[in-house]
Write an enzyme that holds these catalytic residues in place. Structure first.
Site, short mmCIF file in Angstrom:
data_model
loop_
_atom_site.label_atom_id
_atom_site.label_comp_id
_atom_site.label_asym_id
_atom_site.label_seq_id
_atom_site.Cartn_x
_atom_site.Cartn_y
_atom_site.Cartn_z
N GLN A 1 0.67 -11.08 -2.53
CA GLN A 1 -0.71 -10.66 -2.33
C GLN A 1 -1.34 -10.28 -3.66
OE1 GLN A 1 0.21 -7.50 0.55
NE2 GLN A 1 -1.00 -8.62 2.05
N ARG B 1 7.70 -10.61 5.49
CA ARG B 1 7.49 -10.33 6.91
C ARG B 1 8.18 -11.41 7.73
NH1 ARG B 1 0.99 -9.02 6.58
NH2 ARG B 1 1.14 -7.60 4.79
N HIS C 1 -5.40 -1.27 -4.62
CA HIS C 1 -5.79 -0.12 -3.82
C HIS C 1 -6.59 0.83 -4.68
CE1 HIS C 1 -2.36 -1.89 -1.68
NE2 HIS C 1 -3.09 -1.59 -0.62
N LYS D 1 -12.11 -3.51 8.58
CA LYS D 1 -12.05 -4.47 7.48
C LYS D 1 -13.35 -5.25 7.37
CE LYS D 1 -8.70 -6.87 9.26
NZ LYS D 1 -7.76 -8.02 9.32
N ASP E 1 -3.01 -7.89 -4.55
CA ASP E 1 -3.31 -6.62 -3.91
C ASP E 1 -3.88 -5.61 -4.89
OD1 ASP E 1 -3.37 -5.43 -1.47
OD2 ASP E 1 -1.20 -5.31 -1.22
N CYS F 1 0.79 -1.23 0.00
CA CYS F 1 0.00 0.00 0.00
C CYS F 1 0.83 1.29 0.00
CB CYS F 1 -1.03 0.00 1.13
SG CYS F 1 -0.52 -0.75 2.67
N HIS G 1 -8.35 -0.87 0.48
CA HIS G 1 -7.39 -1.96 0.30
C HIS G 1 -8.20 -3.23 0.07
CE1 HIS G 1 -4.19 0.32 2.74
NE2 HIS G 1 -5.32 0.97 3.01
#
Length: 645
Positions: free
Chosen positions: A382, A364, A386, A470, A384, A335, A516
């Site tokens: 991910q 991570r 945005h 979320k 992902d 992000c 997100h």
């Protein structure tokens, strides 16, 4: 007069103080027999707890999740009692209920617990349970609690963080433990137990602390329940994605590469690519634009986003360059990069929404003891995206993302799920960034969108991301286990931290709202769950190899190559088994390796331009021309639903 409000809104009145068990008896004797715990004004308590003022009460049975929690937490006390019976010098730490069963972390000192000891622990647990001892919760002063556990540094550490009035002990039979409450009426309700496993666990999850033995167990009110659970456990072992991943050649790990860093083998890479293409096609239809960001970023990027303050200590350590003071980090999130991509342009309200999508790999640090196959790794990708939109567009954009997630689930066989509205912890606002006003707007947007889409929701406080609430999609797999897959988050905070703007129709600068979202969550976890849910029998359109050609001898290898080439030209993927083996063995091996279709070719097939088709699990489908098989395959492999249809 005490008024008790039940979950259905009905009210029962009692002349004097009352217990949850007495409330249950006032409804029916049958309910009273089955009530094992209760929730009073939002707190789980024993059924013997006195209620002396108006209250809301939920009565819990074994069939309720919180009922199971009380059952398994009480069983953890039985486990600890049995351990001390055999290991009197062991030091107990904590023993919570978990999703399936319970565990107790124990310091056994110089002694060890192994699998051969499980049976005697189980027998002792049942022996103690049969005494039908009452669980009794009572307050203890801090001084007395510290005195009781003077020789147990783990309990004294826990007690030292508590104050007088917050400390309670729970006793049953000859056993007492530091405990906050939420127990069964008595031990006799526990009729079946199983010690499942023992593994290493650091005290409070910190590698710098002593390593303990975590003893896992499960218990039930009937032996039949345990038998059924053990059968499901055996099925889970058969479906274990680590086992299937190895057998099917999907992924591998290497100590030299590093723990928690999966290697995707050719079939796994093909599987991932098909998933990416599937989602990319839907995203294109939904107006997403694809971007790519680097695998590292300046530490300052994550300081700005807030990730450094929240997660920096638990991340991979910064990468230093030859320039003094210059530090980079392995990317823990996509992000912040996408915020900077948005910032490259100058946008007006007419340009919004901007929807940036990326299959972005992030890193991570996870403790080695927490790593587990593909479900807990240190490097993962991910799916992902945005979305940057105006406040007026937020609701329609959020609902559009819900549609995308549901499309993914429909086509991959995930039909049993609930959506979890993950909100802030009302008791600990320090964990989060941003104003109360923005949080309230974001939380209300999620609740409203879920309601508009008719989703079955549960609310969980304290499960929000640090920057926003979320909507998490909690999926039940074929074994009834719950997993979090898709997630959608509303964020008013990162646009402020990165000073993101657009020009409104008034000619002034305004702040966009950020969404997100990740329908898969991560490719690694999603594929792990998909492997276990399907037992490796993927939907036909997704199978890495959709056919295998079995020539009955090497004389028909050239014809096999011709058929294979034609199928590949129609985007049907597969291979040829050219081993010098009998056809029967090739068929058996193809079944084991889960190839959806086996195409057998010999003299007759070569002369007639056909293939003999076998379908995995169904057997012989007869002879088809290659064109007929292609038509049949296309129909059989069609998606359950088209996006936007």
């Amino acid at each position: 007069m005490v008024k008790i409000t039940l979950p259905d809104g009905s009210i029962r009145e009692f002349e004097n103080a009352v217990t949850p068990l007495e409330v249950a008896k006032s409804i029916s004797e049958g309910l009273a027999r089955n009530t094992i715990s209760a929730v009073v004004n939002g707190t789980q308590v024993e059924v013997s707890t006195t209620i002396d003022a108006d209250a809301t009460v939920q009565l819990l049975t074994w069939n309720d999740d919180l009922g199971k929690k009380a059952f398994w937490h009480s069983s953890a006390h039985l486990l600890a009692q049995a351990i001390l019976d055999y290991y009197p010098n062991a030091k107990l730490t904590i023993g919570p209920a978990i999703e399936n069963g319970f565990y107790y972390d124990v310091d056994f000192g110089d002694e060890t617990l192994s699998e051969k000891d499980f049976e005697k622990i189980e027998k002792k647990m049942l022996e103690n349970a049969k005494k039908n001892s009452t669980f009794s919760l009572y307050p203890v002063s801090k001084a007395d609690a510290l005195k009781e556990y003077a020789d147990n540094p783990y309990k004294t550490e826990l007690i030292s963080n508590l104050e007088d009035g917050q400390i309670t002990f729970c006793s049953h039979d000859n056993f007492t433990d530091l405990c906050r409450g939420g127990h069964l009426p008595s031990t006799g309700i526990v009729k079946a137990v199983k010690v499942l496993n023992a593994a290493g666990a650091y005290w409070r999850g910190d590698e710098k602390n002593p390593q303990l033995t975590r003893v896992y167990g499960i218990s039930f009110p009937k032996q039949k329940n345990l038998t059924e659970y053990m059968e499901r456990l055996e099925e889970a072992k058969r479906r274990d994605h680590r086992k299937l991943g190895k057998e099917l050649g999907i992924f591998a790990f290497s100590e030299k590469v590093g723990a928690g860093l999966p290697l995707w083998l050719p079939k796994g890479a093909a599987l991932r690519k098909k998933l990416e293409n599937f989602l990319s096609d839907a995203q294109k239809k939904a107006g997403y634009e694809f971007v790519i960001s680097p695998h590292i970023g300046s530490k300052e990027l994550y300081v700005t986003s807030g990730h450094w303050d929240k997660y920096g200590a638990d991340s991979f350590q910064p990468i230093k360059t030859p320039n003094e003071g210059e530090e980079f980090m392995l990317k823990p999130m996509n992000c912040p990069h996408h915020c900077e991509i948005y910032k490259v342009g100058q946008w007006s309200y007419r340009d919004l929404p901007k929807r940036f999508a990326e299959f972005g790999t992030v890193y991570r640090y996870e403790q080695s003891g927490e790593l587990h196959g593909l479900t807990r790794v240190r490097g993962f990708t991910q799916d992902d995206a945005h979305l940057f939109c105006t406040p007026e567009q937020l609701m329609s954009e959020f609902e559009g993302v819900i549609d995308l997630v549901l499309y993914v689930f429909r086509n991959l066989g995930f039909e049993d799920f609930v959506t979890q509205v993950s909100l802030r912890d009302p008791e600990n606002r320090e964990k989060y960034i941003g104003s109360d006003e923005n949080w309230e707007k974001a939380e209300q947007a999620i609740i409203t969108a879920a309601k508009n889409k008719g989703l079955k929701t549960v609310v969980e406080y304290g499960e929000a991301a640090f920057y926003g609430p979320k909507l998490d999609f909690m999926v039940k797999d074929a074994l009834g286990r719950k997993w979090q897959l898709g997630t959608i988050q509303v964020d008013y905070n990162l646009p402020e931290r990165f000073d993101l703007t657009y020009i409104g129709n008034d000619g002034e600068k305004h702040r966009p709202v950020m969404i997100h979202r990740a329908p898969f969550g991560s490719m690694e976890r999603f594929i792990a769950i998909l492997l276990e849910n399907t037992a490796g029998d993927f939907p036909l359109w997704l199978a890495p190899d959709q056919f295998i050609i079995l020539p009955i001898s090497e004389k028909y290898l050239e014809y096999s190559k011709k058929v294979s080439h034609l199928l590949e030209n129609h985007d049907i993927s597969g291979l040829i088994d050219d081993r010098n083996e009998k056809t029967g063995k090739k068929i058996r091996d193809a079944e084991i390796n889960k190839y959806p279709f086996m195409l057998i070719v010999g003299e007759n097939e070569e002369q007639s331009g056909t293939v003999s088709v076998r379908k995995r699990g169904e057997g012989d489908l007869g002879t088809m021309t290659t064109e007929e098989f292609i038509t049949y395959f296309k129909k059989a492999s069609a998606l359950n639903a088209e996006f936007g249809a």
